[in-house]
Write a protein that holds these residues in place. Structure first.
Motif, PDB file in Angstrom:
ATOM      1  N   VAL A 140       0.840  -1.202   0.000  1.00 10.46           N
ATOM      2  CA  VAL A 140       0.000   0.000   0.000  1.00 10.46           C
ATOM      3  C   VAL A 140       0.879   1.256   0.000  1.00 10.46           C
ATOM      4  O   VAL A 140       0.606   2.228  -0.714  1.00 10.46           O
ATOM      5  CB  VAL A 140      -0.947   0.000   1.220  1.00 10.46           C
ATOM      6  CG1 VAL A 140      -1.577   1.370   1.425  1.00 10.46           C
ATOM      7  CG2 VAL A 140      -2.035  -1.054   1.060  1.00 10.46           C
ATOM      8  N   THR A 190       2.455   1.855  -3.632  1.00  8.30           N
ATOM      9  CA  THR A 190       1.610   1.878  -4.825  1.00  8.30           C
ATOM     10  C   THR A 190       0.675   3.080  -4.769  1.00  8.30           C
ATOM     11  O   THR A 190       0.674   3.840  -3.805  1.00  8.30           O
ATOM     12  CB  THR A 190       0.805   0.577  -4.952  1.00  8.30           C
ATOM     13  OG1 THR A 190       0.089   0.331  -3.724  1.00  8.30           O
ATOM     14  CG2 THR A 190       1.713  -0.609  -5.242  1.00  8.30           C
ATOM     15  N   SER A 191      -0.118   3.243  -5.805  1.00  8.91           N
ATOM     16  CA  SER A 191      -1.033   4.377  -5.867  1.00  8.91           C
ATOM     17  C   SER A 191      -2.268   4.003  -6.679  1.00  8.91           C
ATOM     18  O   SER A 191      -2.316   2.953  -7.332  1.00  8.91           O
ATOM     19  CB  SER A 191      -0.339   5.597  -6.510  1.00  8.91           C
ATOM     20  OG  SER A 191       0.083   5.283  -7.832  1.00  8.91           O
ATOM     21  N   ARG A 237      -3.197   0.662  -5.272  1.00  9.01           N
ATOM     22  CA  ARG A 237      -3.204   0.892  -3.826  1.00  9.01           C
ATOM     23  C   ARG A 237      -4.563   0.508  -3.231  1.00  9.01           C
ATOM     24  O   ARG A 237      -4.633  -0.119  -2.178  1.00  9.01           O
ATOM     25  CB  ARG A 237      -2.886   2.356  -3.534  1.00  9.01           C
ATOM     26  CG  ARG A 237      -3.025   2.714  -2.067  1.00  9.01           C
ATOM     27  CD  ARG A 237      -2.751   4.187  -1.815  1.00  9.01           C
ATOM     28  NE  ARG A 237      -1.468   4.357  -1.152  1.00  9.01           N
ATOM     29  CZ  ARG A 237      -1.127   5.454  -0.502  1.00  9.01           C
ATOM     30  NH1 ARG A 237      -1.947   6.481  -0.457  1.00  9.01           N
ATOM     31  NH2 ARG A 237       0.042   5.539   0.098  1.00  9.01           N
ATOM     32  N   ARG A 274      -5.170  -2.359  -0.447  1.00  7.15           N
ATOM     33  CA  ARG A 274      -5.824  -1.995   0.811  1.00  7.15           C
ATOM     34  C   ARG A 274      -7.055  -2.863   1.055  1.00  7.15           C
ATOM     35  O   ARG A 274      -7.267  -3.373   2.155  1.00  7.15           O
ATOM     36  CB  ARG A 274      -6.212  -0.525   0.776  1.00  7.15           C
ATOM     37  CG  ARG A 274      -7.143  -0.098   1.897  1.00  7.15           C
ATOM     38  CD  ARG A 274      -7.740   1.277   1.612  1.00  7.15           C
ATOM     39  NE  ARG A 274      -8.849   1.549   2.507  1.00  7.15           N
ATOM     40  CZ  ARG A 274     -10.089   1.143   2.311  1.00  7.15           C
ATOM     41  NH1 ARG A 274     -10.390   0.404   1.256  1.00  7.15           N
ATOM     42  NH2 ARG A 274     -11.033   1.453   3.174  1.00  7.15           N
TER      43      ARG A 274
END
Length: 311
Positions: free
Chosen positions: A270, A273-274, A278, A282
């Protein structure tokens, strides 16, 4: 009542609370705004951050009230808490007595009381709602919130803050027969059937925390059926930012009993990453939290680490 748009502005600034805790005060006497249910909590400087972290699971509705500044606002806080009880974990009512804890209102820059904020993932999801709403308006507001969150695929629920009494010593715990088909399927190694049985229970009662936990466990087992452990770990090592590769190894760690390793792997994923990657990492981690149980110390630590990774 004006409908409030639910969106995701920036995270709440808690820098004003980043000092040593104040000396512990005596618990406030019971009153109209004092929560006593399974899905409400009185906010203090000591537990504020923890309650915000609980918004990683489901919305937290923060109500700022003050008997001195706004007579009747305590009753409004109690009405919000009562609606939270009715919704059985779809949200948590977090009540801030501004008279007892003015430092929280100052840190949050609260312009008036009563004031209501809806927080999810540590972030406000609407503009603050000023003034006291009637019980009917509270019900309408929360129904709108629930519908919009469900439409976004956000269906988490808070665990009750106080469970039932444990069985007396020597007394055999009674197993709820509703879970027998799913448990029998797991015992027989029929993971797909167990997933289907737990899903049926959740469809019938979305607030069934035990069914949600059972489904999460069964899905971990389902995802890891027939997987080559060595090949999965090699793929994850070669592709450190590949969400599918990393979540699969996290599942394998769970099955192998390495719970903290699974949580750490996904928290780190998490953090680096984006966007959709992400969010996917999550959501997978939240599913693993559900499999272990929200009251488990490893989950509590994992939620703190996740909050740090996100914000």
């Amino acid at each position: 009542m004006t409908q409030q748009p639910f969106s995701r502005p920036g995270a709440i600034d808690l820098s004003g609370l980043g000092r040593p805790p104040a000396p512990q005060q005596a618990a406030p006497s019971a009153g109209a705004g004092s929560p006593g249910g399974a899905y409400s909590v009185a906010i203090t400087q000591d537990n504020f951050q923890q309650v915000l972290q609980e918004s990683m699971t489901a919305p937290v509705v923060i109500v700022f009230h003050s008997a001195a500044q706004a007579p009747g606002s305590d009753q409004y806080a109690a009405d919000v808490a009562a609606e939270a009880e009715r919704l059985e974990g779809r949200l948590l009512a977090a009540l801030v007595d501004v008279d007892a804890h003015p430092e929280i209102a100052q840190a949050m820059q609260i312009p008036q009381v009563p004031l209501t904020m809806v927080v999810l993932d540590g972030r406000p999801v609407s503009q603050p709602i000023p003034g006291a709403l009637s019980p009917e308006e509270i019900s309408t507001l929360f129904s709108q919130l629930g519908q919009q969150l469900t439409a976004q695929g956000i269906t988490g629920r808070h665990q009750p803050r106080s469970g039932g009494a444990p069985a007396a010593e020597g007394e055999e715990e009674v197993v709820d027969p509703r879970y027998a088909p799913a448990e029998d399927a797991l015992a027989a190694g029929d993971i797909d059937a167990a997933v289907a049985e737990y899903q049926k229970l959740l469809d019938a009662n979305p607030a069934d925390a035990e069914a949600a936990g059972g489904l999460a466990i069964a899905k971990v087992m389902q995802r890891t059926q027939g997987v080559d452990l060595n090949a999965a770990r090699a793929a994850a090592a070669d592709q450190p930012d590949d969400v599918d590769a990393q979540t699969l190894v996290a599942d394998l760690d769970m099955v192998g009993g390495h719970v903290e390793d699974a949580f750490t792997r996904l928290v780190n994923l998490v953090a680096r990453t984006s966007d959709k990657d992400r969010e996917k990492a999550r959501d997978h981690l939240l599913g693993l939290f559900a499999a272990v149980g929200n009251d488990d110390p490893r989950v509590l630590a994992g939620r703190r680490n996740l909050a740090s990774a996100l914000f």
